[in-house]
Design a protein around this motif. Structure first.
Motif, PDB file in Angstrom:
ATOM      1  N   PRO A  71      46.894 -41.083 -59.112  1.00  0.00           N
ATOM      2  CA  PRO A  71      47.049 -39.745 -58.542  1.00  0.00           C
ATOM      3  C   PRO A  71      47.703 -39.700 -57.161  1.00  0.00           C
ATOM      4  O   PRO A  71      48.135 -38.635 -56.732  1.00  0.00           O
ATOM      5  CB  PRO A  71      45.610 -39.234 -58.458  1.00  0.00           C
ATOM      6  CG  PRO A  71      44.781 -40.466 -58.361  1.00  0.00           C
ATOM      7  CD  PRO A  71      45.500 -41.489 -59.176  1.00  0.00           C
ATOM      8  N   ASP A  72      47.834 -40.843 -56.506  1.00  0.00           N
ATOM      9  CA  ASP A  72      48.406 -40.864 -55.163  1.00  0.00           C
ATOM     10  C   ASP A  72      49.898 -41.130 -55.136  1.00  0.00           C
ATOM     11  O   ASP A  72      50.482 -41.301 -54.073  1.00  0.00           O
ATOM     12  CB  ASP A  72      47.692 -41.931 -54.316  1.00  0.00           C
ATOM     13  CG  ASP A  72      46.221 -41.618 -54.137  1.00  0.00           C
ATOM     14  OD1 ASP A  72      45.856 -40.426 -54.212  1.00  0.00           O
ATOM     15  OD2 ASP A  72      45.440 -42.567 -53.932  1.00  0.00           O
ATOM     16  N   GLN A  73      50.541 -41.182 -56.324  1.00  0.00           N
ATOM     17  CA  GLN A  73      51.977 -41.473 -56.346  1.00  0.00           C
ATOM     18  C   GLN A  73      52.686 -40.705 -57.452  1.00  0.00           C
ATOM     19  O   GLN A  73      52.085 -40.307 -58.436  1.00  0.00           O
ATOM     20  CB  GLN A  73      52.221 -42.975 -56.523  1.00  0.00           C
ATOM     21  CG  GLN A  73      51.848 -43.501 -57.897  1.00  0.00           C
ATOM     22  CD  GLN A  73      52.025 -45.004 -58.036  1.00  0.00           C
ATOM     23  OE1 GLN A  73      51.816 -45.751 -57.085  1.00  0.00           O
ATOM     24  NE2 GLN A  73      52.393 -45.457 -59.221  1.00  0.00           N
ATOM     25  N   ILE A  74      53.978 -40.514 -57.221  1.00  0.00           N
ATOM     26  CA  ILE A  74      54.868 -40.023 -58.277  1.00  0.00           C
ATOM     27  C   ILE A  74      55.928 -41.098 -58.483  1.00  0.00           C
ATOM     28  O   ILE A  74      56.143 -41.944 -57.608  1.00  0.00           O
ATOM     29  CB  ILE A  74      55.502 -38.654 -57.947  1.00  0.00           C
ATOM     30  CG1 ILE A  74      56.299 -38.705 -56.658  1.00  0.00           C
ATOM     31  CG2 ILE A  74      54.455 -37.569 -57.889  1.00  0.00           C
ATOM     32  CD1 ILE A  74      57.081 -37.441 -56.374  1.00  0.00           C
ATOM     33  N   GLY A  75      56.570 -41.071 -59.631  1.00  0.00           N
ATOM     34  CA  GLY A  75      57.541 -42.117 -59.915  1.00  0.00           C
ATOM     35  C   GLY A  75      58.846 -41.589 -60.463  1.00  0.00           C
ATOM     36  O   GLY A  75      58.907 -40.527 -61.073  1.00  0.00           O
ATOM     37  N   LEU A  76      59.882 -42.370 -60.195  1.00  0.00           N
ATOM     38  CA  LEU A  76      61.196 -42.164 -60.785  1.00  0.00           C
ATOM     39  C   LEU A  76      61.458 -43.424 -61.602  1.00  0.00           C
ATOM     40  O   LEU A  76      61.403 -44.538 -61.073  1.00  0.00           O
ATOM     41  CB  LEU A  76      62.268 -41.985 -59.715  1.00  0.00           C
ATOM     42  CG  LEU A  76      63.674 -41.733 -60.242  1.00  0.00           C
ATOM     43  CD1 LEU A  76      64.377 -40.696 -59.377  1.00  0.00           C
ATOM     44  CD2 LEU A  76      64.496 -43.005 -60.292  1.00  0.00           C
ATOM     45  N   TYR A  77      61.699 -43.247 -62.909  1.00  0.00           N
ATOM     46  CA  TYR A  77      61.789 -44.358 -63.844  1.00  0.00           C
ATOM     47  C   TYR A  77      63.190 -44.466 -64.430  1.00  0.00           C
ATOM     48  O   TYR A  77      63.827 -43.455 -64.715  1.00  0.00           O
ATOM     49  CB  TYR A  77      60.798 -44.157 -65.004  1.00  0.00           C
ATOM     50  CG  TYR A  77      59.388 -43.950 -64.539  1.00  0.00           C
ATOM     51  CD1 TYR A  77      58.525 -45.023 -64.345  1.00  0.00           C
ATOM     52  CD2 TYR A  77      58.910 -42.677 -64.250  1.00  0.00           C
ATOM     53  CE1 TYR A  77      57.232 -44.838 -63.891  1.00  0.00           C
ATOM     54  CE2 TYR A  77      57.616 -42.469 -63.790  1.00  0.00           C
ATOM     55  CZ  TYR A  77      56.784 -43.559 -63.621  1.00  0.00           C
ATOM     56  OH  TYR A  77      55.505 -43.356 -63.156  1.00  0.00           O
ATOM     57  N   VAL A  78      63.642 -45.704 -64.606  1.00  0.00           N
ATOM     58  CA  VAL A  78      64.893 -45.988 -65.313  1.00  0.00           C
ATOM     59  C   VAL A  78      64.592 -47.045 -66.378  1.00  0.00           C
ATOM     60  O   VAL A  78      63.539 -47.682 -66.343  1.00  0.00           O
ATOM     61  CB  VAL A  78      66.016 -46.480 -64.363  1.00  0.00           C
ATOM     62  CG1 VAL A  78      66.415 -45.379 -63.386  1.00  0.00           C
ATOM     63  CG2 VAL A  78      65.612 -47.743 -63.624  1.00  0.00           C
ATOM     64  N   SER A  79      65.506 -47.245 -67.279  1.00  0.00           N
ATOM     65  CA  SER A  79      65.308 -48.231 -68.349  1.00  0.00           C
ATOM     66  C   SER A  79      65.109 -49.621 -67.757  1.00  0.00           C
ATOM     67  O   SER A  79      65.867 -50.053 -66.884  1.00  0.00           O
ATOM     68  CB  SER A  79      66.521 -48.241 -69.279  1.00  0.00           C
ATOM     69  OG  SER A  79      66.425 -49.327 -70.179  1.00  0.00           O
TER      70      SER A  79
END
Length: 133
Positions: A71-79
């Motif tokens: 809950p303390d982070q957001i993410g940006l994901y790539v392959s």
């Protein structure tokens, strides 16, 4: 924004929504300013908002999300099949936090490092155009 994506954004806690919307807006801002990218397609992949360069096939899919288990982070994901995270790590080791070979993660209580992230987004959106250079 298609309905499924709207529902996903509305499911985020109130304190998370602005961060997620800011990240989404940054992806669109970079896409518009980046040569060769074209229109983005916004959809859900693996239940996460995803941004595809579907018309031009210029880049790899970018996904963003907040998860209750972290809950303390957001993410940006790539392959994880790309070399992007290792490249980002080389460029921004001191400025960004990485998760394995698939994500850049951001604390929800700190500003997103916009300058560095814009470069990462641009590289992801042009990945297929630039990988053989």
């Amino acid at each position: 924004m298609e309905n499924k994506v709207k529902q996903k954004f509305s499911s985020y806690p109130d304190e998370i929504k602005p961060k997620m919307e800011s990240l989404r807006n940054l992806i669109y801002e970079v896409a518009q300013a980046t040569e060769g990218v074209g229109e983005l397609e916004e959809t859900l992949k693996w239940g996460e908002p995803a941004y595809l360069t579907s018309q031009t096939k210029s880049g790899t899919t970018i996904r963003i999300d907040w998860k209750p288990k972290n809950p303390d982070q957001i993410g940006l994901y790539v392959s994880c099949n790309t070399t992007l995270i290792s490249t980002f790590r080389t460029l921004f080791e001191d400025d960004l936090t990485f998760e394995g070979n698939r994500a850049i993660v951001f604390p929800v209580d700190k500003p997103i490092p916009k300058k560095q992230l814009m470069i990462c987004i641009q590289m992801a959106l042009r990945y297929h155009l630039d990988k053989n250079r």
